[in-house]
Structure formats: structure tokens, C-alpha cells
Design an enzyme around this catalytic site. Structure first.
Site, mmCIF file in Angstrom:
data_model
loop_
_atom_site.group_PDB
_atom_site.id
_atom_site.type_symbol
_atom_site.label_atom_id
_atom_site.label_comp_id
_atom_site.label_asym_id
_atom_site.label_seq_id
_atom_site.Cartn_x
_atom_site.Cartn_y
_atom_site.Cartn_z
ATOM 1 N N GLN A 198 -0.123 -27.440 10.179
ATOM 2 C CA GLN A 198 0.933 -26.656 10.808
ATOM 3 C C GLN A 198 0.465 -25.199 10.787
ATOM 4 O O GLN A 198 0.526 -24.540 9.749
ATOM 5 C CB GLN A 198 2.242 -26.824 10.051
ATOM 6 C CG GLN A 198 2.645 -28.273 9.788
ATOM 7 C CD GLN A 198 3.154 -28.984 11.027
ATOM 8 O OE1 GLN A 198 4.146 -28.573 11.633
ATOM 9 N NE2 GLN A 198 2.483 -30.070 11.407
ATOM 10 N N ALA A 239 13.046 -28.355 14.388
ATOM 11 C CA ALA A 239 11.721 -28.811 13.966
ATOM 12 C C ALA A 239 10.605 -28.032 14.666
ATOM 13 O O ALA A 239 10.850 -27.147 15.491
ATOM 14 C CB ALA A 239 11.586 -30.309 14.225
ATOM 15 N N HIS A 240 9.347 -28.403 14.343
ATOM 16 C CA HIS A 240 8.194 -27.666 14.865
ATOM 17 C C HIS A 240 8.046 -27.824 16.385
ATOM 18 O O HIS A 240 8.421 -28.825 16.976
ATOM 19 C CB HIS A 240 6.899 -28.089 14.155
ATOM 20 C CG HIS A 240 6.587 -29.552 14.240
ATOM 21 N ND1 HIS A 240 5.707 -30.161 13.381
ATOM 22 C CD2 HIS A 240 7.018 -30.536 15.061
ATOM 23 C CE1 HIS A 240 5.607 -31.445 13.686
ATOM 24 N NE2 HIS A 240 6.395 -31.687 14.700
ATOM 25 N N ASN A 241 7.517 -26.771 16.995
ATOM 26 C CA ASN A 241 7.181 -26.731 18.431
ATOM 27 C C ASN A 241 8.398 -26.747 19.348
ATOM 28 O O ASN A 241 8.257 -26.942 20.558
ATOM 29 C CB ASN A 241 6.269 -27.897 18.827
ATOM 30 C CG ASN A 241 4.980 -27.940 18.048
ATOM 31 O OD1 ASN A 241 4.526 -26.918 17.515
ATOM 32 N ND2 ASN A 241 4.378 -29.105 17.947
#
Length: 335
Positions: A198, A239-241
Site C-alpha cells: 500500500q 477503503a483504498h483507491n
């Protein structure tokens, strides 16, 4: 007040009356402004002593004549404008310290850059090469990670942690917010689950407000982005992205999985979930306690599990209710 919100006083003779507060309809006194926009609050109206009632043209006739009434096209918006005018400092949390004061109990890395007028409360930590803009408040227990940048006139609440992030001007992060920690990324490997790196950032644009104990993960290989003037409630997981557009509203306990794209002006009701890699178009509305499993068109109103157009959802619920009644009747007849 009428001029401020573009409303109309039904009785101009009371135009010079002074009000000093806002209150719920039932508790409002002679010096308070109260809001009435739903007939379900008629019992509260019957016992109210409000000095001014803000309502719509539609409901004005149902208000007893002895009440001063201000009719507005959008009563809730007008009530908000009045509240902000009476309590201008309540729109943003304030520091315990004098503006520009840096507590001797705070820890600021020598390579960090603070513009004049930054306020830092006790036990806050500012890491190496961080950049903090003028007028910003770092409350007690805040941790600002290495290389993070925070714009001007923002408020970072108690015990907030910020890592791998660029934060704009006039941003409010309420207590316990977590920004920029690793997203949940793993793949199966020979010895079990292996971590996916990440290495992205979180970018939070100007005017964003994020509620207490909300978490926003850094991107995996691209950035997580929260658009200008978006408002996120308490206990939300991003969450990511994920990319969220401008002027969105995301209510408490919503979970947004990785790589979701949310357009501008989207509203997501409380306790809803959004599946990964989904796109929600501009202006879409998601009802509370819904599960979004696929793309949502711009301007659509969806709800249910899985979420679908609201009309379809309501029709299906009505059919299920009808089937249930039929099944119970059949059971009684068989008995």
C-alpha cells in the site's frame, strides 16, 4: 432573519422582535426560533412557546395565529442559515488554546514547517517534513505523519492520526478519525496470505468534514481521493483507491470497499455497503441499509439488498407482503 434566508414574515408587525437562540419546537421559548415542517410534530407545536417558527407555505395555515411565522421555500435550509448567524462559532470546533499558541507539551520535528498562526495543543505530534498552514488547529493527541501536508484554517480533532496524506483548506476532522493507514490488501501465496503493498496517499480537498472515528485508507498504487465540500458522518469506512466526488453526503456506518468511484453530489444513507470496483454516478441517491453490488446510473434513486431502482424495490416489497398474507391465510384454511 427573513432577509437572511429570503423568507417572508406573515405578520410584519413583529418584524422588530428579537430572537437569540434556536431550539426544538417542543422546548423552544419566546426568544427561540424553531422549525416546523412535518405534521407529525403537531403535538409539539401545541405546547411550543417559540418566538418564531420557520415553516413552508404548505404548512403555514396549520400553525395557530398567535405564533410569529416565517415562511421559507426551503425551511430546513433557512433554519440552518438562522442558526449559523446566531452561533457563528458553532460551525467549527474551537481550540482550548489561544490562536497561534503551541503547547510546550507538543512535539514538533525540527524539519516540520509551520506557517504563522498554527495552534498545537498538548501531546500533539508533528512528524518530519510535515507542512501545516496558518490558522489550522491540531488538537490534543493528534499525530501528523512524516511528509503530510495540511492546508490553512483546518481543524484536526483530538486523537486524530494522519499519515501519507495531503489535506486542503478549511477541512474538519472530528475526534478519532484515521487517515492514511494501510488498506486491506492480501493475495494467496505459498505460505498463506501475502500482503499487497500500500504505497498510495489520501488526498482530501477543501471544505471536507469527516465525522468521529471514521477511517479512510491510503491507496494501494494510486491515491484515495475525497472531493471538495463532501461531508462524511461518524463511523464510516472508506477503503483504498476509492474516489469520492464533490458535495457528497455519506451517512454513518456506511462501508465503501476498495476501488469504488463515487460521482459528484451523491448521497448514501446510513448503514449501507458498497461493493468493490463499483461506480455510482453523479447525483445518485442510495437509501439507508442498502447493499450496492453493481454500478448505479447518474441521478438514480436505488435501495434494498441488492440495491435496485427504488420503484422496483417498493413494488417487490409490496408483492412479498401480499404473498406473506396469502400464505398465512392458506395455513389457516388448511388448519
Amino acid at each position: 432573519m427573513a432577509s437572511l434566508c429570503g423568507g417572508e414574515l406573515l405578520n410584519s408587525a413583529i418584524a422588530d422582535r428579537r430572537v437569540t437562540g434556536v431550539a426544538a419546537l417542543k422546548e423552544a421559548g419566546p426568544d427561540d426560533v424553531a422549525l416546523y415542517e412535518n405534521p407529525s410534530y403537531s403535538p409539539d407545536l401545541a405546547v411550543s412557546r417559540a418566538g418564531l417558527i420557520v415553516t413552508s407555505k404548505r404548512h403555514a395555515a396549520s400553525i395557530p395565529e398567535h405564533f410569529p411565522v416565517l415562511v421559507a421555500r426551503h425551511p430546513q435550509t433557512a433554519f440552518g442559515q438562522i442558526g449559523r448567524s446566531l452561533f457563528p462559532t458553532a460551525t467549527k470546533p474551537a481550540s482550548l488554546l489561544t490562536a497561534g499558541e503551541i503547547s510546550s507539551l507538543a512535539s514538533v520535528h525540527p524539519s516540520a514547517f509551520l506557517e504563522p498562526g498554527v495552534t498545537i495543543e498538548p501531546f500533539a505530534i508533528v512528524g518530519a517534513r510535515a507542512h501545516i498552514g496558518t490558522g489550522t488547529v491540531l488538537a490534543s493527541g493528534v499525530v501528523i505523519g512524516e511528509g503530510c501536508q495540511i492546508g490553512r484554517y483546518s481543524y484536526i480533532g483530538p486523537h486524530v492520526s494522519v499519515q501519507h496524506a495531503l489535506i486542503g483548506n478549511s477541512v474538519v476532522l472530528h475526534p478519532g478519525v484515521r487517515i492514511g493507514q494501510d488498506g486491506f490488501g492480501y493475495v494467496p501465496g505459498p505460505a498463506g496470505l501475502e500482503k499487497v503493498v500500500q504505497i498510495g496517499r489520501v488526498i482530501i480537498q477543501d471544505g471536507v468534514e469527516i465525522g468521529a472515528n471514521t477511517t479512510i485508507d491510503r491507496g494501494a498504487v494510486r491515491d484515495t481521493v475525497i472531493g471538495e465540500n463532501t461531508k462524511i458522518d461518524n463511523l464510516v469506512q472508506i477503503a483504498h483507491n476509492v474516489t469520492i466526488g464533490r458535495n457528497c453526503v455519506i451517512v454513518g456506518q456506511v462501508g465503501v470497499a476498495g476501488s469504488v468511484t463515487i460521482g459528484n453530489g451523491v448521497a448514501i444513507g446510513g448503514q449501507s455497503g458498497v461493493n468493490g470496483h463499483v461506480t455510482i454516478g453523479d447525483g445518485a441517491q442510495i437509501a439507508a441499509v442498502s447493499v450496492v453490488a453493481g454500478d448505479v446510473p447518474a441521478g438514480a434513486r436505488w435501495g434494498g439488498t441488492p440495491a435496485r431502482p427504488v420503484r422496483d424495490w417498493i413494488r417487490e416489497m409490496a408483492q412479498l407482503k401480499k404473498l406473506g398474507k396469502t400464505a398465512r391465510r392458506d395455513e389457516r384454511d388448511d388448519g
